[in-house]
Design a protein around this motif. Structure first.
Motif, PDB file in Angstrom:
ATOM      1  N   PRO A 437      11.179  70.275  28.928  1.00  0.00           N
ATOM      2  CA  PRO A 437      10.775  70.639  30.292  1.00  0.00           C
ATOM      3  C   PRO A 437       9.656  71.670  30.350  1.00  0.00           C
ATOM      4  N   ALA A 438       8.939  71.840  29.259  1.00  0.00           N
ATOM      5  CA  ALA A 438       7.829  72.801  29.225  1.00  0.00           C
ATOM      6  C   ALA A 438       6.679  72.380  30.131  1.00  0.00           C
ATOM      7  N   ASN A 439       6.703  71.115  30.600  1.00  0.00           N
ATOM      8  CA  ASN A 439       5.681  70.698  31.566  1.00  0.00           C
ATOM      9  C   ASN A 439       5.785  71.531  32.846  1.00  0.00           C
ATOM     10  N   LEU A 440       7.019  71.752  33.323  1.00  0.00           N
ATOM     11  CA  LEU A 440       7.198  72.567  34.531  1.00  0.00           C
ATOM     12  C   LEU A 440       6.776  74.007  34.253  1.00  0.00           C
ATOM     13  N   LEU A 441       7.129  74.487  33.074  1.00  0.00           N
ATOM     14  CA  LEU A 441       6.756  75.862  32.690  1.00  0.00           C
ATOM     15  C   LEU A 441       5.233  76.043  32.755  1.00  0.00           C
ATOM     16  N   GLN A 442       4.532  75.043  32.226  1.00  0.00           N
ATOM     17  CA  GLN A 442       3.065  75.099  32.251  1.00  0.00           C
ATOM     18  C   GLN A 442       2.542  75.090  33.685  1.00  0.00           C
ATOM     19  N   ALA A 443       3.163  74.258  34.540  1.00  0.00           N
ATOM     20  CA  ALA A 443       2.739  74.187  35.942  1.00  0.00           C
ATOM     21  C   ALA A 443       2.957  75.541  36.607  1.00  0.00           C
ATOM     22  N   LEU A 444       4.084  76.170  36.338  1.00  0.00           N
ATOM     23  CA  LEU A 444       4.380  77.472  36.949  1.00  0.00           C
ATOM     24  C   LEU A 444       3.384  78.528  36.477  1.00  0.00           C
ATOM     25  N   ARG A 445       3.058  78.503  35.185  1.00  0.00           N
ATOM     26  CA  ARG A 445       2.084  79.473  34.672  1.00  0.00           C
ATOM     27  C   ARG A 445       0.741  79.294  35.375  1.00  0.00           C
ATOM     28  N   ASP A 446       0.394  78.031  35.574  1.00  0.00           N
ATOM     29  CA  ASP A 446      -0.883  77.772  36.232  1.00  0.00           C
ATOM     30  C   ASP A 446      -0.816  78.205  37.697  1.00  0.00           C
ATOM     31  N   CYS A 447       0.349  77.998  38.334  1.00  0.00           N
ATOM     32  CA  CYS A 447       0.509  78.333  39.760  1.00  0.00           C
ATOM     33  C   CYS A 447       0.394  79.844  39.980  1.00  0.00           C
ATOM     34  N   PHE A 448       1.079  80.629  39.167  1.00  0.00           N
ATOM     35  CA  PHE A 448       1.048  82.074  39.449  1.00  0.00           C
ATOM     36  C   PHE A 448      -0.096  82.801  38.756  1.00  0.00           C
ATOM     37  N   GLY A 449      -0.650  82.214  37.719  1.00  0.00           N
ATOM     38  CA  GLY A 449      -1.648  82.987  36.973  1.00  0.00           C
ATOM     39  C   GLY A 449      -2.891  82.210  36.579  1.00  0.00           C
ATOM     40  N   ALA A 450      -3.047  81.002  37.108  1.00  0.00           N
ATOM     41  CA  ALA A 450      -4.217  80.175  36.762  1.00  0.00           C
ATOM     42  C   ALA A 450      -4.401  80.079  35.243  1.00  0.00           C
ATOM     43  N   HIS A 451      -3.256  79.871  34.534  1.00  0.00           N
ATOM     44  CA  HIS A 451      -3.324  79.841  33.066  1.00  0.00           C
ATOM     45  C   HIS A 451      -3.772  78.481  32.525  1.00  0.00           C
ATOM     46  N   THR A 452      -3.915  77.513  33.401  1.00  0.00           N
ATOM     47  CA  THR A 452      -4.338  76.136  33.080  1.00  0.00           C
ATOM     48  C   THR A 452      -3.254  75.353  32.321  1.00  0.00           C
ATOM     49  N   TYR A 453      -3.462  74.040  32.301  1.00  0.00           N
ATOM     50  CA  TYR A 453      -2.530  73.138  31.599  1.00  0.00           C
ATOM     51  C   TYR A 453      -3.319  71.946  31.097  1.00  0.00           C
ATOM     52  N   ARG A 454      -2.710  71.191  30.190  1.00  0.00           N
ATOM     53  CA  ARG A 454      -3.294  69.926  29.738  1.00  0.00           C
ATOM     54  C   ARG A 454      -2.438  68.787  30.272  1.00  0.00           C
ATOM     55  N   ARG A 455      -3.018  67.606  30.352  1.00  0.00           N
ATOM     56  CA  ARG A 455      -2.286  66.465  30.916  1.00  0.00           C
ATOM     57  C   ARG A 455      -1.946  65.450  29.835  1.00  0.00           C
ATOM     58  N   VAL A 456      -0.921  64.637  30.119  1.00  0.00           N
ATOM     59  CA  VAL A 456      -0.524  63.614  29.132  1.00  0.00           C
ATOM     60  C   VAL A 456      -1.435  62.380  29.223  1.00  0.00           C
ATOM     61  N   ASP A 457      -2.151  62.222  30.341  1.00  0.00           N
ATOM     62  CA  ASP A 457      -2.895  60.973  30.552  1.00  0.00           C
ATOM     63  C   ASP A 457      -4.397  61.108  30.380  1.00  0.00           C
ATOM     64  N   ARG A 458      -4.896  62.315  30.138  1.00  0.00           N
ATOM     65  CA  ARG A 458      -6.346  62.449  29.880  1.00  0.00           C
ATOM     66  C   ARG A 458      -6.636  63.769  29.168  1.00  0.00           C
ATOM     67  N   ASP A 459      -7.755  63.803  28.483  1.00  0.00           N
ATOM     68  CA  ASP A 459      -8.147  65.011  27.761  1.00  0.00           C
ATOM     69  C   ASP A 459      -8.661  66.070  28.725  1.00  0.00           C
ATOM     70  N   GLY A 460      -8.696  67.309  28.266  1.00  0.00           N
ATOM     71  CA  GLY A 460      -9.294  68.387  29.057  1.00  0.00           C
ATOM     72  C   GLY A 460      -8.282  69.451  29.435  1.00  0.00           C
ATOM     73  N   VAL A 461      -8.786  70.484  30.077  1.00  0.00           N
ATOM     74  CA  VAL A 461      -7.960  71.610  30.516  1.00  0.00           C
ATOM     75  C   VAL A 461      -8.084  71.686  32.031  1.00  0.00           C
ATOM     76  N   PHE A 462      -6.941  71.808  32.723  1.00  0.00           N
ATOM     77  CA  PHE A 462      -6.953  71.691  34.178  1.00  0.00           C
ATOM     78  C   PHE A 462      -6.361  72.911  34.860  1.00  0.00           C
ATOM     79  N   HIS A 463      -6.851  73.124  36.073  1.00  0.00           N
ATOM     80  CA  HIS A 463      -6.246  74.144  36.945  1.00  0.00           C
ATOM     81  C   HIS A 463      -6.112  73.524  38.329  1.00  0.00           C
ATOM     82  N   THR A 464      -5.014  73.800  38.980  1.00  0.00           N
ATOM     83  CA  THR A 464      -4.775  73.243  40.311  1.00  0.00           C
ATOM     84  C   THR A 464      -4.520  74.390  41.281  1.00  0.00           C
ATOM     85  N   ASP A 465      -4.986  74.218  42.515  1.00  0.00           N
ATOM     86  CA  ASP A 465      -4.586  75.157  43.572  1.00  0.00           C
ATOM     87  C   ASP A 465      -3.278  74.608  44.136  1.00  0.00           C
TER      88      ASP A 465
END
Ligand code: 6PG
Length: 468
Positions: A437-465
């Motif tokens: 379940p580290a996918n949710l952990l990554q989403a939360l890190r990105d949500c509160f701290g813009a720490h970014t995440y990677r996706r399972v379906d494409r390369d790159g580093v992402f940030h979401t508002d």
């Protein structure tokens, strides 16, 4: 020029016993201790042996053949630096100094660098086996200047414990590798000790067995393929009766575990390296909790556990506990050897894991029949990262995991302490997941701290508002 083959500084029980061991194998020894009282005692004890007692470091240095071999057996930390400081001006290039205490490997790296500048050769050597091992044959883990090892090999391999496939001593690697390997040995030692203690606690407090009945169970396990030195001495310790009270002595011992730090260092370095060693780390934490006796007494008045009692059939459950213990011990070796694997690459130690398993088969505290299979696994796959992926240990893990689950389930249900058992099961259950379940952990890190995440379906580093 002197004739003694080995000099020893620090004639406490470990240093003295190692000296007697070397002398008994035909290597003339010279010893020095800063305490005049200890020097007198040792001089009386070695009368008639080829064991010279020096009254100063200068006398010790003069008594030794060249290149000198000097083993320092003083407490880890500042005493080692202080001895090295005094010794250094008395030595010549190519002399070999060995620190046989439980020094931190980073101190050993620093000392090796300092001494190498002066042309001296420094070895950090893990010594395992306690007082008895030091005298009769320990497991020795020397790390340092490879070329100089030839001046030590005849001595150390004769001093070490002997098993069917050779002496329990081998050149480990450069720098602080010998002390690193000993540190991880101790981390595994902490894990197994905690599992034994939890097993005893479960048998006593969950199953309600007497100390004698528990002793018989450990003795039976020790007489089987589970055999290990620690199980042997558990049966021995549980049999000891206090002469004054007639009770098993173990029941009269204060339940506050102490520690000198090697288990903690193992966990600290595992964190630095990014290696998960939950069973070994939980063993350090269990010692810390045990040492907080006053806090526990207060908590025992406030915090309640379940009132349920064990209701099952004891005999088959004890068989499951045996399986659970076996698998939890496998996780201790798996975690420790994975740490060695990663450290070997990170620190460029070039460790030979099969050889380390081999030299742990005799003399040391974690010697166990299981190490034959560990050695075979790393011989077959020298680049194996985790033991549990080898054919033999994966089969064992799959066969024994239901028992470990059953034991953890019962311990949790009845509110008994089982940190290390639970950590072992949690380790396996996390390690074998394709998706955590580290996918949710990554989403939360990105949500509160813009720490970014990677996706399972494409390369790159992402940030979401995440708020829109
Ligand atoms: C050994 C032991 C030994 C260690 C003790 C105490 O291999 O002979 O590991 O070196 O110092 O076991 O360690 P703790 O006091 O930290 O339990």
């Amino acid at each position: 020029m002197g004739q003694q083959h080995l000099g020893i500084i620090g004639l406490g029980v470990m240093g003295f016993n190692l000296g007697l061991n070397a002398e008994g194998k035909g290597f003339p020894v010279a010893g020095f201790d800063a305490s005049a009282e200890k020097t007198r005692q040792v001089a009386a004890q070695v009368a008639g042996k080829n064991f010279a007692v020096a009254h100063s470091l200068r006398e010790l240095a003069d008594a030794l053949e060249r290149p000198r071999r000097i083993l320092i057996m003083v407490p880890a930390g500042a005493p080692v630096d202080s001895v090295l400081g005094e010794l250094r001006p008395l030595l010549d290039p190519d002399d070999i100094v060995i620190d046989g205490g439980n020094s931190h490997f980073k101190d050993t790296e620093r000392r090796a660098r300092d001494l190498e500048h002066a042309g001296l050769r420094f070895f950090g050597m893990g010594v395992s086996g306690g007082e008895e091992g030091a005298l009769r044959g320990p497991s020795l883990m020397p790390g340092g200047h490879e070329e100089s090892y030839r001046h030590l090999e005849p001595l150390l391999t004769r001093m070490a414990a002997q098993v069917a496939d050779g002496p329990c001593c081998a050149y480990i690697g450069p720098g602080g590798s010998g002390h690193y390997v000993k540190m991880v040995h101790n981390g595994i030692e902490y894990g197994i000790l905690e599992l034994i203690a939890e097993t005893y606690g479960i048998l006593k407090n969950v199953l309600g067995l007497s100390t004698t009945e528990i002793r018989d169970i450990f003795a039976a396990w020790s007489d089987s393929d589970l055999n290990s030195f620690l199980l042997e001495i558990t049966a021995l310790v549980l049999a000891k009766i206090d002469p004054e009270t007639g009770q098993p002595l173990v029941e009269l011992i204060l339940d506050e575990a102490e520690q000198k730090g090697t288990g903690k260092w193992t966990a600290q370095d595992a964190m630095d390296l990014g290696v998960a060693i939950p069973t070994l780390a939980s063993a350090v934490e269990a010692r810390i909790l045990s040492s907080q006796k006053q806090d526990r007494l207060a908590a025992s008045e406030i915090l309640r556990g379940p009132a349920r009692r064990f209701a099952g059939d004891r005999k088959p459950w004890i068989a499951r506990l045996r399986d659970a213990y076996q698998l939890a011990v496998i996780t201790c070796y798996a975690q420790g050897f994975e740490q060695l694997y990663v450290a070997s690459h990170e620190y460029d130690y070039r460790l030979r894991l099969a050889e380390i398993a081999r030299i742990w088969k005799g003399g040391c505290i974690i010697r166990a029949r299981m190490l034959d299979a560990v050695q075979a696994a790393f011989t077959a796959q020298p680049q194996l990262k985790n033991l549990m992926l080898s054919p033999v240990f994966s089969r064992a893990a799959n066969e024994l995991s239901e028992s470990l689950r059953e034991v953890v389930r019962t311990v949790v249900d009845l509110g008994a302490p089982g940190l290390a058992f639970a950590a072992s099961l949690g380790y396996i259950d996390s390690y074998r997941q394709r998706r955590l379940p580290a996918n949710l952990l990554q989403a939360l890190r990105d949500c509160f701290g813009a720490h970014t995440y990677r996706r399972v379906d494409r390369d790159g580093v992402f940030h979401t508002d995440w708020s829109r």
